[in-house]
Design a protein around this motif. Structure first.
Motif, short mmCIF file in Angstrom:
data_model
loop_
_atom_site.label_atom_id
_atom_site.label_comp_id
_atom_site.label_asym_id
_atom_site.label_seq_id
_atom_site.Cartn_x
_atom_site.Cartn_y
_atom_site.Cartn_z
N ALA A 70 0.92 -1.40 0.02
CA ALA A 70 -0.02 -0.21 -0.05
C ALA A 70 0.84 1.27 -0.02
CB ALA A 70 -1.13 -0.12 1.27
N ARG A 71 1.94 1.32 0.99
CA ARG A 71 2.88 2.21 0.82
C ARG A 71 3.59 2.58 -0.41
NH1 ARG A 71 4.07 1.18 6.28
NH2 ARG A 71 5.66 -0.25 5.39
N ALA A 72 4.11 1.57 -1.05
CA ALA A 72 4.72 1.62 -2.28
C ALA A 72 3.74 2.29 -3.53
CB ALA A 72 5.37 0.52 -2.65
N GLN A 73 2.50 1.70 -3.15
CA GLN A 73 1.60 2.30 -4.44
C GLN A 73 1.09 3.64 -4.22
OE1 GLN A 73 0.92 0.45 -7.15
NE2 GLN A 73 -0.43 2.25 -7.75
N GLN A 74 1.04 3.98 -3.15
CA GLN A 74 0.70 5.37 -2.74
C GLN A 74 1.74 6.40 -3.08
OE1 GLN A 74 -0.27 4.71 1.40
NE2 GLN A 74 -2.44 4.65 1.07
N ALA A 75 2.92 5.92 -2.83
CA ALA A 75 4.19 6.77 -3.29
C ALA A 75 4.19 6.75 -4.79
CB ALA A 75 5.38 6.20 -2.83
N ALA A 76 3.67 5.78 -5.25
CA ALA A 76 3.97 5.80 -6.91
C ALA A 76 2.79 6.63 -7.61
CB ALA A 76 3.78 4.46 -7.50
N THR B 11 -7.92 1.73 3.78
CA THR B 11 -6.92 2.64 3.20
C THR B 11 -6.09 1.72 2.45
OG1 THR B 11 -7.17 4.20 4.89
CG2 THR B 11 -5.25 4.13 3.51
N VAL B 12 -5.66 0.59 2.96
CA VAL B 12 -4.70 -0.55 2.47
C VAL B 12 -5.50 -1.15 1.12
CG1 VAL B 12 -3.49 -2.50 2.73
CG2 VAL B 12 -3.61 -0.84 4.59
N ALA B 13 -6.89 -1.35 1.45
CA ALA B 13 -7.70 -1.87 0.35
C ALA B 13 -7.58 -1.05 -0.85
CB ALA B 13 -8.98 -2.42 0.82
N ARG B 14 -7.91 0.23 -0.80
CA ARG B 14 -8.01 1.17 -1.65
C ARG B 14 -6.34 1.14 -2.50
NH1 ARG B 14 -11.83 3.39 1.43
NH2 ARG B 14 -10.20 4.23 2.68
N ALA B 15 -5.32 1.14 -1.77
CA ALA B 15 -4.15 1.00 -2.20
C ALA B 15 -3.77 -0.24 -3.23
CB ALA B 15 -2.87 1.58 -1.33
N LEU B 16 -3.98 -1.41 -2.49
CA LEU B 16 -4.04 -2.57 -3.16
C LEU B 16 -4.69 -2.65 -4.28
CD1 LEU B 16 -4.30 -5.52 -0.56
CD2 LEU B 16 -2.64 -5.36 -2.31
N GLY B 17 -6.16 -2.05 -4.62
CA GLY B 17 -7.00 -1.86 -5.54
C GLY B 17 -6.03 -1.14 -6.76
N SER B 44 -18.62 -9.55 -2.25
CA SER B 44 -19.88 -8.74 -2.28
C SER B 44 -19.93 -7.60 -1.16
CB SER B 44 -20.99 -9.50 -2.20
OG SER B 44 -21.16 -10.41 -3.50
N ARG B 45 -19.68 -8.19 -0.06
CA ARG B 45 -19.96 -7.24 1.32
C ARG B 45 -18.92 -6.07 1.26
NH1 ARG B 45 -19.28 -9.62 7.30
NH2 ARG B 45 -18.97 -7.71 8.46
N TYR B 46 -17.63 -6.18 0.77
CA TYR B 46 -16.68 -5.19 0.87
C TYR B 46 -16.53 -4.44 -0.38
CZ TYR B 46 -15.61 -7.43 5.60
OH TYR B 46 -16.03 -7.86 6.80
N GLY B 47 -17.41 -4.76 -1.49
CA GLY B 47 -17.40 -4.19 -2.72
C GLY B 47 -15.77 -4.16 -3.12
N ILE B 48 -15.18 -5.40 -3.16
CA ILE B 48 -13.91 -5.58 -3.70
C ILE B 48 -13.90 -5.46 -5.27
CG2 ILE B 48 -12.30 -7.50 -4.63
CD1 ILE B 48 -12.72 -8.43 -1.59
N ALA B 49 -15.20 -5.81 -6.07
CA ALA B 49 -15.23 -5.67 -7.57
C ALA B 49 -15.15 -4.18 -7.91
CB ALA B 49 -16.62 -6.25 -8.00
N ASP B 50 -15.58 -3.21 -7.02
CA ASP B 50 -15.50 -1.79 -7.28
C ASP B 50 -14.16 -1.31 -7.17
OD1 ASP B 50 -18.33 -1.69 -7.65
OD2 ASP B 50 -18.35 -0.95 -5.56
N LEU B 227 -8.63 -7.82 2.45
CA LEU B 227 -7.40 -7.79 2.03
C LEU B 227 -6.72 -9.11 1.53
CD1 LEU B 227 -5.80 -5.23 4.42
CD2 LEU B 227 -7.11 -4.65 2.53
N ASP B 228 -7.03 -10.30 2.25
CA ASP B 228 -6.56 -11.41 1.88
C ASP B 228 -6.85 -11.76 0.25
OD1 ASP B 228 -5.41 -12.26 4.31
OD2 ASP B 228 -7.37 -12.76 5.06
#
Lengths: 85, 378
Positions: A70-76, B11-17, B44-50, B227-228
């Motif tokens: 997440a940190r790396a992506q936010q930085a990029a 926040t981590v989920a959005r960055a992972l997305g 479905s519950r966490y809106g991952i597809a979005d 996140l998993d």
């Protein structure tokens, strides 16, 4: 059906049984499927049984990796593919 | 909740997305099947597809134990309760599954059947102890996660000499269903699997090797938290782009290569493989389910009460079968959300919170209305 959650063992009671705590909710569960459980361990509970002990070190390592990505992506920024682990 | 909330960090989920969107190739499609109902529910519950780019398409699989139970097996349980007068103990998920003659276990209870919801098979044992003059049957359903607890209950019943306890055994096997999905003629095209979470805590990661080795399909075992699931999707995309097909494990905090040996030994002691078993949506699948071993045959309710399973076709309008094979989506069923809702389910996929239709009805249908182009991708 298969949704199970990690709960902390607060007491070992009798043969193959434990008391677990999940956010203040306490329940007696069976330890018939797991070995060497101690008070303070986290176990994944399903239909009244501990399925498996949760490896706390692995959980922390996975969280650290997720946060690093997440940190790396936010930085990029949105557009750039970050150099990811 | 420790080790739960951290894996739901938005926040981590959005960055992972964003990482997935930045990393996925724009010129190809990624069709990933989440086998487990637990993953379907989380997606479905966490809106991952979005959070995913349009070229990443999640296909729901048949890993919801209530959904794959055919009508004929529920009919058996209802007959046991209504005609044989047993106390029928069941997990709550199966109570509302529609059966023949406009019945369900809940409606049978309304007609006077003694149907009781239990949380654990050990609760069913307690019912048998408390009612020595009554026959008590446990409707045993579920994948590899739920089978070892049933095995413990059977062993306990034998140790105590509980002669009034028996099972209606419907335990099924995950790898067999995955093979059936891949073998279906004209079936759904898939590029990889999000591998089951809790099933894998029991069976380990090794049983998925044939899907990678023989079918060229990557498998990433994932936990049930959002996140998993997102991390597993990222790992699958990377495997596909690299041209690799391997079994990888994202859920290392609970899954090992060999799984839970103690649980496997319990299952092997009490159960053996059935030649074939009928699944809703997949038809009759060879070597896909378990029955009690001869040493425990006295606990088999089918033999004790002579209630053969009679195959019953699904409701004509219901698309559960195609949805369970990943060939259709809930919103492509013409009775979805109209004649068939969680309050009045016509098909099994609308009953359990893990069912694709129930999950989509509860969390996803508003998204479809807001963004029709997003869900009409093929």
């Amino acid at each position: 059906m298969c949704l199970a959650i990690p709960a902390m063992v607060v007491e070992l009671c009798g043969k193959d049984e434990a008391l677990v705590d999940l956010d203040g909710v306490r329940k007696r569960i069976s330890l018939a499927m797991v070995d060497d459980v101690a008070v303070g361990d986290y176990v994944i509970v399903h239909v009244g049984f501990a399925l498996q002990k949760l490896d706390v070190g692995e959980a922390e390592a996975t969280l650290a990796l997720l946060r690093e990505i997440a940190r790396a992506q936010q930085a990029a920024g949105e557009a750039g593919p970050a150099e990811l682990p | 909740m420790k080790y739960v909330d951290d894996f739901r960090d938005g926040t981590v989920a959005r960055a992972l997305g964003a990482a997935i969107r930045a990393g996925a190739r724009p010129d190809r499609e990624y069709r990933l099947m989440e086998f487990c109902g637990g993953h379907t529910h989380a997606i479905s519950r966490y809106g991952i597809a979005d959070l995913l780019p349009p070229q990443v398409r999640l296909v729901h699989g048949p890993g919801c134990p209530v959904c794959v139970l055919p009508v004929g097996r529920i009919d058996q349980a209802i007959r046991l309760a209504l005609e044989h007068g047993v106390i029928l103990c069941t997990y709550g998920d199966t109570l509302r599954v529609p059966a023949s003659g406009r019945l369900s276990l809940l409606r049978a209870k309304g007609r006077g059947a003694d149907v009781r919801m239990v949380y654990s098979p050990l609760d069913a044992l307690q019912v048998a102890r408390a009612n020595p003059a009554r026959e008590v049957v446990f409707l045993a359903i579920g994948f590899e996660t739920t089978t070892p607890p049933t095995a413990v209950a059977v062993k306990q019943a034998r140790a105590e000499g509980l002669g009034n306890f028996s099972l209606l055994c419907n335990h099924v096997l995950t790898p067999a269903a995955m093979h059936a999905i891949l073998a279906a003629p004209g079936g759904v095209r898939l590029d990889g699997f999000v591998g089951p979470a809790h099933v894998s805590t029991v069976i380990g990661s090794a049983p998925y090797e044939p899907f990678a080795r023989d079918h060229g399909k990557p498998v990433v075992i994932a936990g049930f938290e959002p996140l998993d699931v997102m991390r597993a999707i990222q790992m699958l995309i990377r495997q596909i782009d690299d041209g690799r097909a391997e079994v990888e494990n994202e859920f290392t905090r609970a899954v090992t290569a060999e799984g839970n040996r103690k649980a496997q030994a319990l299952v092997a002691e009490v159960f053996e493989l059935r030649d074939a078993f009928e699944w809703r949506g997949l038809g009759t699948v060879p070597a896909s389910a378990l029955r009690l071993r001869p040493a425990f045959a006295g606990f088999d309710a089918e033999a004790r009460f002579a209630v053969p399973a009679v195959p019953v076709p699904d409701h004509r309008a219901c698309e559960c079968a195609a949805i369970l094979r990943g060939e259709k989506r809930p919103q492509e069923c013409r009775i979805f959300g109209t004649a068939c809702t969680p309050d009045n389910p016509v098909g099994s996929c609308m009953v359990s919170s893990e069912g694709a239709c129930a999950a989509h009805y509860t969390y996803g249908r508003f998204r479809v209305e807001a963004a029709p182009t997003e869900t009409t991708r093929t």
